[in-house]
Design a protein around this motif. Structure first.
Motif, PDB file in Angstrom:
ATOM      1  N   PHE A 102       0.820  -1.213   0.000  1.00  0.00           N
ATOM      2  CA  PHE A 102       0.000   0.000   0.000  1.00  0.00           C
ATOM      3  C   PHE A 102       0.852   1.261   0.000  1.00  0.00           C
ATOM      4  O   PHE A 102       0.529   2.252  -0.648  1.00  0.00           O
ATOM      5  CB  PHE A 102      -0.919  -0.012   1.215  1.00  0.00           C
ATOM      6  CG  PHE A 102      -1.703   1.260   1.407  1.00  0.00           C
ATOM      7  CD1 PHE A 102      -2.869   1.482   0.701  1.00  0.00           C
ATOM      8  CD2 PHE A 102      -1.272   2.238   2.289  1.00  0.00           C
ATOM      9  CE1 PHE A 102      -3.594   2.658   0.874  1.00  0.00           C
ATOM     10  CE2 PHE A 102      -1.987   3.411   2.466  1.00  0.00           C
ATOM     11  CZ  PHE A 102      -3.152   3.615   1.755  1.00  0.00           C
ATOM     12  N   TRP A 103       1.971   1.238   0.738  1.00  0.00           N
ATOM     13  CA  TRP A 103       2.775   2.450   0.903  1.00  0.00           C
ATOM     14  C   TRP A 103       3.457   2.873  -0.383  1.00  0.00           C
ATOM     15  O   TRP A 103       3.860   4.041  -0.519  1.00  0.00           O
ATOM     16  CB  TRP A 103       3.825   2.241   1.998  1.00  0.00           C
ATOM     17  CG  TRP A 103       3.210   2.035   3.343  1.00  0.00           C
ATOM     18  CD1 TRP A 103       3.303   0.926   4.134  1.00  0.00           C
ATOM     19  CD2 TRP A 103       2.393   2.961   4.076  1.00  0.00           C
ATOM     20  NE1 TRP A 103       2.597   1.091   5.304  1.00  0.00           N
ATOM     21  CE2 TRP A 103       2.022   2.330   5.291  1.00  0.00           C
ATOM     22  CE3 TRP A 103       1.929   4.249   3.826  1.00  0.00           C
ATOM     23  CZ2 TRP A 103       1.233   2.950   6.247  1.00  0.00           C
ATOM     24  CZ3 TRP A 103       1.127   4.872   4.772  1.00  0.00           C
ATOM     25  CH2 TRP A 103       0.782   4.220   5.966  1.00  0.00           C
ATOM     26  N   ARG A 104       3.589   1.967  -1.361  1.00  0.00           N
ATOM     27  CA  ARG A 104       4.212   2.334  -2.632  1.00  0.00           C
ATOM     28  C   ARG A 104       3.259   3.101  -3.523  1.00  0.00           C
ATOM     29  O   ARG A 104       3.673   3.717  -4.516  1.00  0.00           O
ATOM     30  CB  ARG A 104       4.709   1.079  -3.353  1.00  0.00           C
ATOM     31  CG  ARG A 104       5.817   0.355  -2.601  1.00  0.00           C
ATOM     32  CD  ARG A 104       6.547  -0.628  -3.501  1.00  0.00           C
ATOM     33  NE  ARG A 104       5.707  -1.772  -3.846  1.00  0.00           N
ATOM     34  CZ  ARG A 104       5.662  -2.900  -3.127  1.00  0.00           C
ATOM     35  NH1 ARG A 104       6.405  -3.021  -2.029  1.00  0.00           N
ATOM     36  NH2 ARG A 104       4.899  -3.906  -3.505  1.00  0.00           N
ATOM     37  N   LYS A 105       1.961   3.071  -3.170  1.00  0.00           N
ATOM     38  CA  LYS A 105       0.951   3.734  -4.003  1.00  0.00           C
ATOM     39  C   LYS A 105       0.353   4.969  -3.349  1.00  0.00           C
ATOM     40  O   LYS A 105      -0.089   5.889  -4.035  1.00  0.00           O
ATOM     41  CB  LYS A 105      -0.188   2.749  -4.322  1.00  0.00           C
ATOM     42  CG  LYS A 105       0.257   1.487  -5.029  1.00  0.00           C
ATOM     43  CD  LYS A 105      -0.922   0.550  -5.228  1.00  0.00           C
ATOM     44  CE  LYS A 105      -0.491  -0.740  -5.894  1.00  0.00           C
ATOM     45  NZ  LYS A 105      -1.645  -1.681  -6.069  1.00  0.00           N
ATOM     46  N   TRP A 106       0.317   4.973  -2.025  1.00  0.00           N
ATOM     47  CA  TRP A 106      -0.382   6.058  -1.333  1.00  0.00           C
ATOM     48  C   TRP A 106       0.500   7.289  -1.204  1.00  0.00           C
ATOM     49  O   TRP A 106       1.716   7.195  -1.050  1.00  0.00           O
ATOM     50  CB  TRP A 106      -0.827   5.595   0.054  1.00  0.00           C
ATOM     51  CG  TRP A 106      -1.608   6.656   0.789  1.00  0.00           C
ATOM     52  CD1 TRP A 106      -2.884   7.065   0.528  1.00  0.00           C
ATOM     53  CD2 TRP A 106      -1.155   7.441   1.890  1.00  0.00           C
ATOM     54  NE1 TRP A 106      -3.255   8.047   1.394  1.00  0.00           N
ATOM     55  CE2 TRP A 106      -2.219   8.312   2.246  1.00  0.00           C
ATOM     56  CE3 TRP A 106       0.039   7.492   2.605  1.00  0.00           C
ATOM     57  CZ2 TRP A 106      -2.118   9.220   3.294  1.00  0.00           C
ATOM     58  CZ3 TRP A 106       0.143   8.404   3.652  1.00  0.00           C
ATOM     59  CH2 TRP A 106      -0.933   9.252   3.987  1.00  0.00           C
ATOM     60  N   ALA A 107      -0.114   8.460  -1.269  1.00  0.00           N
ATOM     61  CA  ALA A 107       0.586   9.724  -1.077  1.00  0.00           C
ATOM     62  C   ALA A 107      -0.275  10.606  -0.182  1.00  0.00           C
ATOM     63  O   ALA A 107      -1.498  10.428  -0.109  1.00  0.00           O
ATOM     64  CB  ALA A 107       0.827  10.411  -2.422  1.00  0.00           C
ATOM     65  N   PRO A 108       0.342  11.563   0.525  1.00  0.00           N
ATOM     66  CA  PRO A 108      -0.441  12.468   1.381  1.00  0.00           C
ATOM     67  C   PRO A 108      -1.573  13.127   0.603  1.00  0.00           C
ATOM     68  O   PRO A 108      -1.457  13.423  -0.576  1.00  0.00           O
ATOM     69  CB  PRO A 108       0.609  13.490   1.829  1.00  0.00           C
ATOM     70  CG  PRO A 108       1.903  12.762   1.750  1.00  0.00           C
ATOM     71  CD  PRO A 108       1.781  11.843   0.573  1.00  0.00           C
ATOM     72  N   ARG A 109      -2.676  13.331   1.299  1.00  0.00           N
ATOM     73  CA  ARG A 109      -3.877  13.989   0.778  1.00  0.00           C
ATOM     74  C   ARG A 109      -4.640  13.127  -0.228  1.00  0.00           C
ATOM     75  O   ARG A 109      -5.601  13.584  -0.822  1.00  0.00           O
ATOM     76  CB  ARG A 109      -3.542  15.360   0.156  1.00  0.00           C
ATOM     77  CG  ARG A 109      -2.782  16.258   1.122  1.00  0.00           C
ATOM     78  CD  ARG A 109      -2.622  17.676   0.584  1.00  0.00           C
ATOM     79  NE  ARG A 109      -1.731  18.447   1.434  1.00  0.00           N
ATOM     80  CZ  ARG A 109      -2.053  18.948   2.626  1.00  0.00           C
ATOM     81  NH1 ARG A 109      -3.262  18.753   3.096  1.00  0.00           N
ATOM     82  NH2 ARG A 109      -1.181  19.631   3.332  1.00  0.00           N
ATOM     83  N   ARG A 110      -4.237  11.886  -0.392  1.00  0.00           N
ATOM     84  CA  ARG A 110      -5.026  10.964  -1.198  1.00  0.00           C
ATOM     85  C   ARG A 110      -5.845  10.087  -0.262  1.00  0.00           C
ATOM     86  O   ARG A 110      -5.481   9.892   0.895  1.00  0.00           O
ATOM     87  CB  ARG A 110      -4.107  10.091  -2.060  1.00  0.00           C
ATOM     88  CG  ARG A 110      -3.414  10.854  -3.176  1.00  0.00           C
ATOM     89  CD  ARG A 110      -2.544   9.926  -3.990  1.00  0.00           C
ATOM     90  NE  ARG A 110      -3.310   8.805  -4.541  1.00  0.00           N
ATOM     91  CZ  ARG A 110      -2.749   7.793  -5.190  1.00  0.00           C
ATOM     92  NH1 ARG A 110      -1.451   7.741  -5.339  1.00  0.00           N
ATOM     93  NH2 ARG A 110      -3.503   6.820  -5.673  1.00  0.00           N
ATOM     94  N   PRO A 111      -6.955   9.536  -0.739  1.00  0.00           N
ATOM     95  CA  PRO A 111      -7.773   8.679   0.128  1.00  0.00           C
ATOM     96  C   PRO A 111      -6.959   7.522   0.689  1.00  0.00           C
ATOM     97  O   PRO A 111      -6.125   6.935  -0.010  1.00  0.00           O
ATOM     98  CB  PRO A 111      -8.875   8.176  -0.816  1.00  0.00           C
ATOM     99  CG  PRO A 111      -8.940   9.204  -1.895  1.00  0.00           C
ATOM    100  CD  PRO A 111      -7.537   9.701  -2.077  1.00  0.00           C
ATOM    101  N   PHE A 112      -7.182   7.214   1.947  1.00  0.00           N
ATOM    102  CA  PHE A 112      -6.473   6.123   2.606  1.00  0.00           C
ATOM    103  C   PHE A 112      -7.395   4.913   2.634  1.00  0.00           C
ATOM    104  O   PHE A 112      -8.457   4.948   3.229  1.00  0.00           O
ATOM    105  CB  PHE A 112      -6.071   6.524   4.028  1.00  0.00           C
ATOM    106  CG  PHE A 112      -5.086   5.595   4.657  1.00  0.00           C
ATOM    107  CD1 PHE A 112      -3.740   5.914   4.699  1.00  0.00           C
ATOM    108  CD2 PHE A 112      -5.494   4.388   5.202  1.00  0.00           C
ATOM    109  CE1 PHE A 112      -2.819   5.057   5.276  1.00  0.00           C
ATOM    110  CE2 PHE A 112      -4.582   3.515   5.774  1.00  0.00           C
ATOM    111  CZ  PHE A 112      -3.240   3.856   5.814  1.00  0.00           C
ATOM    112  N   VAL A 113      -6.990   3.837   1.980  1.00  0.00           N
ATOM    113  CA  VAL A 113      -7.812   2.636   1.875  1.00  0.00           C
ATOM    114  C   VAL A 113      -7.523   1.720   3.066  1.00  0.00           C
ATOM    115  O   VAL A 113      -6.380   1.311   3.277  1.00  0.00           O
ATOM    116  CB  VAL A 113      -7.537   1.883   0.567  1.00  0.00           C
ATOM    117  CG1 VAL A 113      -8.399   0.622   0.487  1.00  0.00           C
ATOM    118  CG2 VAL A 113      -7.795   2.791  -0.627  1.00  0.00           C
TER     119      VAL A 113
END
Length: 303
Positions: A242-253
């Motif tokens: 997950f951490w390779r795709k998520w960035a701040p201010r994006r929805p957290f799955v």
């Protein structure tokens, strides 16, 4: 979650719909009637607790109803509204500061939030105005051998599956579901478990979701049930994809395979629970007085 970072830590509920399930199984396999666990207590709006004595409910502190001047709080036991007499939070409990949430959302670094939640004593007791006579309370697990146990998770919060995560728009109060998992670790405050994907998963593997906070981790069946934990919060380990795709201010799955769920370790709080229930209303037990100093550790925890 009521701690509910718009991005993670389900702290399970707003505090963690109704249990996130395996992606390869039909949801019907996880659904159960309300009669399957009558001692489950619904907090106002979302979140749960467990009836542990005729007048007493235990829950996660962040899921407990907050008394307001001039207003009467109610919880639901067995579908019946019950008036709350008082709420007693553990002396070491601290609310998650908004500042930490804001910083985490802006930076993408959730480590300080995770550390705060891990150090919080997220447990509270609710005294009811009158005893519940038609529902059998659940016994507290008093041993120290949680690691390796297969536990049952119960909740009515948001659902979803491990491949896609929980539904971001799902209701935090839906139908009752139950799933199973294996406790992988424990410390003074919490026990935790991992949401594994097939083929490593249990036949009805799952994890609690948003709206399930304060819901039970159970062993045994029927009158032999024992309460091992209370759904509290969750996180993804540092190596999770997950951490390779998520960035701040994006929805957290939330609710993807590999997520780790944390539950309040009931065995560490038995002395406090029993001390509060046996003390006169408004009085402080010897145990409470000692804990109200600067100690945030539950007592009587042995590994």
């Amino acid at each position: 979650m009521k701690w509910g970072l718009a991005f993670c830590f389900l702290a399970v509920s707003t505090a963690a719909g109704a249990v996130v399930i395996r992606a390869d199984l039909d949801d019907a396999k996880y659904r159960v009637p309300a009669s399957a666990f009558p001692a489950l207590v619904d907090m106002p709006g979302e979140g749960h607790g467990v009836l542990i004595a005729p007048r007493w409910v235990v829950t996660a502190a962040h899921a407990a109803p907050m008394p307001m001047q001039g207003m009467e709080n109610e919880v639901s036991v067995g579908g019946v509204a019950r008036r709350v007499k008082r709420v007693v939070t553990y002396p070491g409990y601290r609310k998650l500061p908004n500042r930490l949430v804001t910083e985490a959302l802006a930076s993408g670094d959730l480590s300080r939030v995770s550390a705060f939640l891990a150090s919080s004593n997220d447990i509270a007791l609710i005294e009811l105005a009158s005893p519940v006579t038609e529902v059998t309370p659940v016994s507290l697990y008093r041993g120290k051998k949680e690691v390796g146990m297969t536990v049952q998770l119960v909740g009515k919060g948001v659902t979803g599956n491990g491949a896609g995560g929980q539904d971001p728009h799902g209701s935090h109060r839906s139908v009752l579901r139950r799933a199973f998992n294996v406790i992988a670790g424990a410390d003074a405050r919490y026990v935790w478990y991992r949401f594994d994907a097939p083929p490593s998963a249990l036949p009805l593997e799952g994890i609690t979701g948003s709206g399930d906070s304060g819901g039970p981790l159970l062993i045994g069946d029927g009158h032999s049930r024992q309460l091992v934990g209370l759904a509290s919060w969750s996180r993804y380990p540092p190596d999770h994809p997950f951490w390779r795709k998520w960035a701040p201010r994006r929805p957290f799955v939330e609710g993807l395979y590999g997520e780790i769920g944390y539950a309040v370790r009931i065995s560490g709080y038995v002395p406090w629970i029993e001390g509060v229930m046996s003390a006169p209303a408004g009085g402080r037990t010897q145990h409470q007085a000692a804990e109200a100093g600067d100690s945030n550790q539950p007592t009587d925890v042995r590994h």
